[in-house]
Design a protein around this motif. Sequence first.
Motif, PDB file in Angstrom:
ATOM      1  N   SER A 175       0.839  -1.229   0.111  1.00  0.00           N
ATOM      2  CA  SER A 175      -0.023  -0.087   0.038  1.00  0.00           C
ATOM      3  C   SER A 175       0.971   1.377   0.155  1.00  0.00           C
ATOM      4  O   SER A 175       1.974   1.151   0.644  1.00  0.00           O
ATOM      5  N   SER A 179      -3.994   5.810   4.632  1.00  0.00           N
ATOM      6  CA  SER A 179      -5.500   6.026   4.459  1.00  0.00           C
ATOM      7  C   SER A 179      -5.803   4.987   3.064  1.00  0.00           C
ATOM      8  O   SER A 179      -7.046   4.569   3.399  1.00  0.00           O
ATOM      9  N   GLU A 180      -5.112   4.891   2.031  1.00  0.00           N
ATOM     10  CA  GLU A 180      -5.623   3.944   1.023  1.00  0.00           C
ATOM     11  C   GLU A 180      -5.416   2.348   1.638  1.00  0.00           C
ATOM     12  O   GLU A 180      -6.399   1.557   1.322  1.00  0.00           O
ATOM     13  N   GLU A 184      -8.730   0.014   1.872  1.00  0.00           N
ATOM     14  CA  GLU A 184      -8.876  -1.061   1.008  1.00  0.00           C
ATOM     15  C   GLU A 184      -8.855  -2.401   1.992  1.00  0.00           C
ATOM     16  O   GLU A 184      -9.489  -3.438   1.421  1.00  0.00           O
ATOM     17  N   TYR A 366     -12.443   9.305  -1.378  1.00  0.00           N
ATOM     18  CA  TYR A 366     -11.587   8.763  -2.602  1.00  0.00           C
ATOM     19  C   TYR A 366     -11.050  10.065  -3.408  1.00  0.00           C
ATOM     20  O   TYR A 366     -10.036   9.829  -3.936  1.00  0.00           O
ATOM     21  N   LEU A 369      -8.456  11.822  -1.703  1.00  0.00           N
ATOM     22  CA  LEU A 369      -7.499  10.979  -1.620  1.00  0.00           C
ATOM     23  C   LEU A 369      -6.750  11.191  -3.007  1.00  0.00           C
ATOM     24  O   LEU A 369      -5.229  11.381  -2.931  1.00  0.00           O
ATOM     25  N   GLU A 373      -2.808  13.030  -3.677  1.00  0.00           N
ATOM     26  CA  GLU A 373      -1.684  12.085  -4.499  1.00  0.00           C
ATOM     27  C   GLU A 373      -1.335  13.235  -5.497  1.00  0.00           C
ATOM     28  O   GLU A 373       0.012  13.378  -6.017  1.00  0.00           O
ATOM     29  N   HIS A 381      -0.365   7.428  -9.416  1.00  0.00           N
ATOM     30  CA  HIS A 381      -1.200   6.829  -8.370  1.00  0.00           C
ATOM     31  C   HIS A 381      -2.746   7.496  -8.322  1.00  0.00           C
ATOM     32  O   HIS A 381      -3.749   6.933  -8.207  1.00  0.00           O
ATOM     33  N   ILE A 385      -6.350   5.777  -8.581  1.00  0.00           N
ATOM     34  CA  ILE A 385      -7.504   5.917  -7.798  1.00  0.00           C
ATOM     35  C   ILE A 385      -8.718   6.330  -8.338  1.00  0.00           C
ATOM     36  O   ILE A 385      -9.555   5.867  -7.969  1.00  0.00           O
TER      37      ILE A 385
END
Length: 477
Positions: A175, A179-180, A184, A366, A369, A373, A381, A385
Motif C-alpha cells: 500500500s 489512508s488507502e 482497501e 476517494y 485521496l 496524491e 497513483h 485511484i
Amino acid sequence: MEYEMIDKLIYKRIYEWIKYENYINLLYFSNEEDVWLFHEKNKTLKRIIFTKETLQSIHFIVDKMNLQKAEIEHLINNKIRHIELILVDEDNITSQNIDGVKIDVINHQKNINQVMHHKFIGLTKYVKPQSKSYYKRRIFNNQLIDNAITKFSPITTVLIVLNIVIYFVLLFKPSSNQSEFLLENGALTHFNFVHGDYIRIITSMFVHLDFSHLLLNMMSLFIFGKIIEYLFGTWQYLLIYLLGGMLGNLLSLTFDTHSISAGASGGICALMGAFIVYLITTKLYKPKFIIQITAMFILFMLLTNLFNNVNNYAHFGGFIGGILIALILYLFKLNKNYFWFTLFVLILTIFMMLLNIFTQKENHIYNRLAMSEFETGDVPHAKNIVKKIIKHGYENDETYTIYGLIAAHDDNIDSAIEIWKKGVKRFPNSPDLNYQLALAYRSIDKYDTAQKYIDRAVALKNNKQYDTLQHEIKTFR
C-alpha cells in the motif's frame, strides 16, 4: 504420600472445573475440606468432601443437602437439577444413588479421571503443574477480577487471535499510504457506509493502524474481555462487544463524515460500560471501586489519543452502547416493562443516528485521496485511484474534474476536455466542470465555446472566480 498426591490432583481438577468448565465455587458454603461447586448451564451442584464419612453420616449429608436445595437456589438465583456428592478416600463406600443424589467415591489416583472428568483434560496435561497451595488459593479466591483473569475465556481468546492474525496478514499487503491501506482493508468511512458498504461497521473493528495501536487494544481486550465473559457469559459478552462497537461506529458516522475509523476500541469501551452497569446493579462493590473503573476508562481514552486519527466519537458511543445493552440484559430478568422501554430507547437512538447519517452531505474520501496524491506529485497513483472510483461506481462531478486535471498533466488539454465533456454529460448542473471547460477552451482560444460554459457555471453558482473568468472571456472575444 499417595493420599497427599490424591488431594493435590483433586484440588487441581476442582481448579480446572472452575477455570475451563465454568463452575463457580459457592464460597458461602465451601471450605478447604468441603467444596461446593455449581454449573449454571447444566444446573449441576457438586460437593467434594475430603473428610472420612460413615454410611450413616452420608445419609445425613444427603438429607441435609436436599433440605438446603431451596435455600441454595435462592442464593444463586438459579434452579438445581442435579446433585453430585464426591467422597475422597473412602474404602467402605461404593458409588451409588441416594434419594436423587449421585454418590461418587475417589480412593485411588486411577479413578480421579473417571469421577472428575472434563473435556479439556487432554489440553491440561501440557500445563505446568502447580503446588496444592496454589490450587487452593485460586479455588477460594473471592476477588472478582482475579477470578475473571484466571478463567479460561474462549471468545476473548478467539477475538484476540483473530485481531492479531488479521493485522499480520494485512501487514504484508502492499500500500502506498495509510489512508488507502485502511480503505482497501475494511476500515469505516461515512462515504462507504452511505454507499451500501455496511459490513465495514463490523470489519473496521478488526483493522488497526499500527502495532502499538493493536497492542494497546489487545491488552485492554484481554482484561475487560475476560471480566465481561466471566460475568455475562459467552453470548451476552459477544453481543455487548460487537453491538456496542457497532453503536460506537454509528455515533462516529453521525458526527464525523471525514475520518477513517479503525480499531477494536469502540467494542472495548462497550465492555467498560457494561462492567460499570454490573457493579452498580449487583450492589456488591463500593462506590470507590466503581470510580476506579471509570478512571480506567478515562485513562484508556487518554492513551488512545496518543495515536493519530483517534475516533473519540466511537469510544464514547461504544461506552454508552455498552451501558444500554448491559442495562437491557439486566432489566430482561428484573422488570419486563422497563426492559421494553429501554429497548425502545436503544432502537429509537439507532434510527435517529441512521437518519442523520443518510441525510448528511457526504464527503467523497476517494476524491480527496486522489487529489492529495495529484498535488504531491504522484500523478500515476492519483490516476489509478480515479479509475478505481469509476470502476466501483463512486464517481461524481468532482471525480471528473480531478480526472481531467490528471489528463491535462499527463497527456494534453484535448484529453482533459474530452473527460470534462463526458463529465458534463453525466452531471450537467456541475458548476466546477463547466468552469474547467471554460478555462480549457479559453486556453486554446476558442472563446465562443468558453463563453457558453462560463455562462452556465455563473448561472449555477455565485463565485468570484467564475465572474472574473466570464469578464476576461468577454473582453477577449
